[in-house]
Design an enzyme around this catalytic site. Sequence first.
Site, short mmCIF file in Angstrom:
data_model
loop_
_atom_site.label_atom_id
_atom_site.label_comp_id
_atom_site.label_asym_id
_atom_site.label_seq_id
_atom_site.Cartn_x
_atom_site.Cartn_y
_atom_site.Cartn_z
N HIS A 157 0.95 -1.31 0.09
CA HIS A 157 -0.01 0.12 0.10
C HIS A 157 1.26 1.16 -0.43
CE1 HIS A 157 -3.90 -1.95 0.71
NE2 HIS A 157 -3.07 -2.81 1.00
N ASP A 365 3.30 9.15 -0.79
CA ASP A 365 2.29 8.27 -0.53
C ASP A 365 2.12 7.80 -1.62
OD1 ASP A 365 -0.32 7.93 1.25
OD2 ASP A 365 -0.85 10.06 1.50
#
Length: 466
Positions: A157, A365
């Site tokens: 992720h 991110d």
Amino acid sequence: MSRLIVVSNRVNPPTGKGDESVGGLAMALAAALREYSGLWFGWSGKTTPEFTGQLAMQRIDGVTVATVDLEEADYDEYYNGYANKTLWPLFHYRADLTAYDRAYGEGYERVNCRFAETLRPLIEPDDMVWIHDYHLIPLARELRKLGVENRIGFFLHIPWPAHQLFTTLPGHRPLVEALFDYDLVGFQTAEFQQAFEEYVISEADGEHVGPHCLKAFGRTLHVGSYPIGMDASDFGKMMKSARAARMRDLMTAATVFRQLIVGVDRLDYSKGLEERFLGFERLLIDNPDLRREVLMLQIAPPSREGVEAYQEIRARLDALSGRINGEFSDIDWAPFRYVNKNYRRDELAGIYCASKVGLVTPLRDGMNLVCKEYVAAQNPEDPGVLVLSRFAGAARQMKEALLVNPNSPEEIAEALKQALAMDKSERIRRWRALFENVQREDVTAWRDAFVADLAGTAEKLKALAS
Ligand code: GDG
């Protein structure tokens, strides 16, 4: 259809009542499992003085949930240690915050062994196993040692770092070798996938043996990029809720004659909060005429409070938000609201809807779901503007946002100024393209693409061999 077993560090499925305060990963996994008669396995979030290996089974909102407690030392060495003081900072390009400690590495290996031993009896021959995130990279290797031959996939992720940076990690090679015990490894973006492939080819004598197929360490691995999305249909329902409407009306009333800028992030140094606060301060310094016209609201619920770097960033943000308000407030007015509190998702939806600008500026991110939720919450007739970091994985898909370098307070201030002045027709044009993407590439599309590729890995291998 094979049963799907999802494994993640923490298992905290939302209750379905909208009152959850869980992170992006949990929201995405719950949505992914609901349609399968799936099983979700992981840590309960509780610790005991000694590891017992005792499983707790529950059924929550249509999902079977199996959890195990960890030992106190596991929490320090595996969770706070290797996962959050070594891998998380390094993979987010914060080599300066990365701790290398032998006990952390040992804790990481130990917990992955314990997870494998506890999970093993739950796996049936036809199950597909889907393991999530940086906490559990060696889990397939441990399951294989116990004789598991099922298809096992892994999804990362967070970013995969550039080759030079990754090799600063002691033990980088065994970590990558462990990934070759999976059938499929998925990344958020093509850029992260390429960085991984580059490592395998240059450091592990690997080679491409087919499209998205790598050979190294005597094994063959499928790789792919699967940008995660939000649960757009669930969010759409929430938007119509009374709570969302109440919060929208409350915020609209609180900002009459003023334009609301909103940010929502876990309190994490990767989210670029310091630079964002400085960007807002810069906007106020450079534009005295805007001072009474804007209000910035930053919601930042604390996370990982046991890790020093999180305590330090929190203290810096407290000081900075105080300084900005001290400098620019008047007796009847303050420019900045900084709130360290969790809100319900339906309330967040209402806040997003009442705002003119969504400010999402992580320094790094993997994807970022907040920017997608912001877009999904807008009024199609009068949408707000998304200002987004170019270093969020989501920037690849969200090209109609105002993309900024999150390291530059000046760029953030410029983008805010542009967003606040943007005319309605341009806001609508940009929002439509963003919304179309958020709906199309949602969490269901992500799950289906990954699971279909995992299911097809055996056939692909056969085709390569013939
Ligand atoms: C990791 C990766 C990747 C935030 N504050 C509140 C609240 N949130 C919710 C948001 C969103 C989620 O938490 C945050 O998701 P992100 O994707 O932005 O970030 P991470 O938690 O770091 O997630 C990330 C993600 O995994 C999925 O793959 O996108 O790159 O780092 O859903 O709305 N929710 C509630 N109250 C809050 O105050 N209820």
